[in-house]
Scaffold this active site. Structure first.
Site, PDB file in Angstrom:
ATOM      1  N   TRP A 182       0.845  -1.198   0.000  1.00 14.55           N
ATOM      2  CA  TRP A 182       0.000   0.000   0.000  1.00 14.55           C
ATOM      3  C   TRP A 182       0.877   1.242   0.000  1.00 14.55           C
ATOM      4  O   TRP A 182       1.858   1.329   0.740  1.00 14.55           O
ATOM      5  CB  TRP A 182      -0.892  -0.035   1.242  1.00 14.55           C
ATOM      6  CG  TRP A 182      -1.835   1.102   1.394  1.00 14.55           C
ATOM      7  CD1 TRP A 182      -2.634   1.656   0.446  1.00 14.55           C
ATOM      8  CD2 TRP A 182      -2.099   1.830   2.606  1.00 14.55           C
ATOM      9  NE1 TRP A 182      -3.380   2.679   0.981  1.00 14.55           N
ATOM     10  CE2 TRP A 182      -3.071   2.807   2.300  1.00 14.55           C
ATOM     11  CE3 TRP A 182      -1.608   1.739   3.908  1.00 14.55           C
ATOM     12  CZ2 TRP A 182      -3.573   3.685   3.257  1.00 14.55           C
ATOM     13  CZ3 TRP A 182      -2.104   2.608   4.864  1.00 14.55           C
ATOM     14  CH2 TRP A 182      -3.069   3.575   4.545  1.00 14.55           C
ATOM     15  N   ASP A 263      -0.866  -5.691   9.299  1.00 11.96           N
ATOM     16  CA  ASP A 263      -1.859  -4.704   8.879  1.00 11.96           C
ATOM     17  C   ASP A 263      -3.105  -5.494   8.482  1.00 11.96           C
ATOM     18  O   ASP A 263      -3.130  -6.184   7.464  1.00 11.96           O
ATOM     19  CB  ASP A 263      -1.345  -3.883   7.692  1.00 11.96           C
ATOM     20  CG  ASP A 263      -2.303  -2.764   7.307  1.00 11.96           C
ATOM     21  OD1 ASP A 263      -3.424  -2.708   7.857  1.00 11.96           O
ATOM     22  OD2 ASP A 263      -1.932  -1.940   6.433  1.00 11.96           O
ATOM     23  N   LYS A 299     -13.415  -1.114   5.929  1.00 13.56           N
ATOM     24  CA  LYS A 299     -13.960  -1.992   4.901  1.00 13.56           C
ATOM     25  C   LYS A 299     -15.012  -2.946   5.457  1.00 13.56           C
ATOM     26  O   LYS A 299     -16.113  -3.049   4.917  1.00 13.56           O
ATOM     27  CB  LYS A 299     -12.829  -2.813   4.247  1.00 13.56           C
ATOM     28  CG  LYS A 299     -11.642  -1.993   3.733  1.00 13.56           C
ATOM     29  CD  LYS A 299     -12.020  -1.024   2.651  1.00 13.56           C
ATOM     30  CE  LYS A 299     -10.798  -0.432   1.946  1.00 13.56           C
ATOM     31  NZ  LYS A 299      -9.871   0.289   2.822  1.00 13.56           N
TER      32      LYS A 299
END
Length: 453
Positions: A182, A263, A299
């Site tokens: 990311w 993560d 999310k």
């Protein structure tokens, strides 16, 4: 700034900041008047109609909070909402929670070889069948108070607080991140004061995992180095290790005393199963070693703008966990003082109520299943068109994103000729697709592959 032309000003030392690739994609998309334009750059879930989604269970939780006249708007403690922190740690690390696909009306615990089962008392099935015989994953670390959890500003804030803590108190200040990863990861860790290096992860030739390269790079990392790991649904590639590969990674990292920093941005959102998507984290958490986990509810609960996240640190003892928490407070206090209350209250309301939790898992699986369906539909559409190449990686990858393997020239061609917007590295958000737009994307990919080198 003071009217003196010779005095320094903010503008003299500031330049225009680079903008995120996905943000630039959205800007270009918004300017395009085409009725067939398609934005596959945004990292947020969309419905089949292309609209943002607020989960029904989130609406329900918010209404309950609004109707509770005893609620106030006082500051939270530095570490955040206590219930939220406890429930978040259990969600990612494993908890004594009964969730099954049957219609249980009562249940009792059955312990066999130190594993805890829930057995239903429902009279129609006599308590023992596939749908009501459930294995639970209790986390020893949680039970023994070896975990400290603090509420943070979504996943990014959790990563930053963890990074600041490590930069101040951990003996190694080098973190290895996957290549690619990311786009915000290098900035978050670098600005916190850590030295950022990379390890091989993605293999463009196979559009899969470069597992041998990963093992070699971690094997050559200095003892004690920090290693960033995507818990599931690797962003941007959608390529995850298998459980067997995760175990090999765990053994290698523990043998070299490498510190795992997970993560976890997509728990439950990748496979549709909260436990399956947390398995990599739990492998490390239950072996007695230390690890850090950054969680986000953006999310999996659709709480993007609420900025709800948590940082959990699994320590070697309850005493160490207590001391770590005191140091985390010193990191957070001058950074943002304390976190916001609303989003965390939504999460806590859902996680602590069995009925609402069950409703959430159903809605969560529906989101995950829609994305999986989009993968299959796109793969089928490319195969039916006879598009050159092997596109099986589309259905092998998992989560919100797919690394298509398209190059920057092909991406530019698709934008110009088909009004399809995506990042130049060929990453697309599967959540931005629908059954209506899959044929258009498949046509564009077929044309790009056959006409542009």
């Amino acid at each position: 700034m003071h009217g003196d032309n010779t005095s320094p000003s903010l503008s003299s030392s500031s330049s225009a900041a680079d903008r995120r690739l996905s943000a630039l994609v959205t800007v270009a998309y918004n300017k395009d008047p085409s009725p067939v334009k398609l934005n596959l750059g945004v990292g947020a879930y969309r419905t089949e109609e292309g609209k943002p989604l607020v989960l029904n269970v989130v609406r329900r939780a918010e209404q309950m909070l609004v109707n509770d006249s005893s609620r106030v708007k006082e500051y939270l403690p530095i570490v955040g909402l206590s219930d939220f922190n406890k429930l978040s740690a259990k969600l990612i690390l494993g908890a004594d929670r009964h969730i099954c696909s049957g219609y249980c009306r009562g249940f009792f615990k059955l312990i066999v070889n130190d594993l805890t089962y829930i057995v239903s008392n429902y009279p129609y099935n006599n308590g023992l069948n596939e749908s009501t015989f459930c294995l639970l994953g209790d986390s020893p670390a949680v039970q023994e108070n070896k975990v400290t959890t603090v509420q943070c500003l979504s996943g990014t804030g959790s990563l930053r607080v963890g990074a600041e803590f490590l930069a101040r108190h951990y003996h190694q200040r080098t973190i290895y991140i996957p290549q690619p990863t990311w786009g915000n990861h290098p900035k978050v860790f670098g600005l916190a004061g850590l030295s950022v290096k990379t390890y091989r992860y993605y293999d463009p030739a196979t559009r899969g995992l470069n597992f041998q390269g990963l093992l070699e790079d971690l094997g050559s990392a200095p003892s004690g180095a920090i290693v960033l790991l995507h818990a599931c649904a690797h962003n941007p590639t959608g390529v995850d290790p298998t459980l067997h590969q995760w175990e090999q990674i765990r053994q290698l990292m523990r043998s070299k005393a490498l510190l795992p920093f997970f993560d976890s941005a997509y728990q439950g959102f990748a496979s549709g199963n909260l436990d399956a998507d947390a398995e990599s984290v739990r492998m490390f958490a239950k072996d007695g070693g230390e690890c850090l986990v950054a969680q986000s509810y953006a999310k999996n609960m659709g709480l993007y703008g609420e900025r709800v996240g948590a940082l959990s640190i699994v320590c070697r003892s309850a005493d160490v966990a207590s001391r770590v928490e005191s140091q985390l407070k010193l990191v957070i206090r001058p950074m943002y003082s304390n976190p916001p209350i609303h989003g965390a209250s939504i999460v806590a309301t859902i996680l602590k109520d069995r009925s609402m939790f069950q409703e959430w898992t159903i809605e969560l699986k529906a989101m995950a299943d829609r994305i999986i369906s989009m993968r299959q539909q796109l793969f089928d559409a490319l195969r039916s068109r006879g598009t050159p190449g092997d596109w099986s990686h589309i259905i092998k990858q998992i989560g919100m994103f797919t690394f298509t393997g398209l190059n920057s020239k092909q991406v530019a061609f698709m934008t110009k000729e088909y009004h399809i917007y995506m990042t130049s590295d060929g990453r697309i958000s599967m959540a931005g697709l629908s059954s209506r737009t899959v044929p258009h994307l498949a046509d564009a990919i077929h044309a790009a592959v056959t006409r542009v080198a």
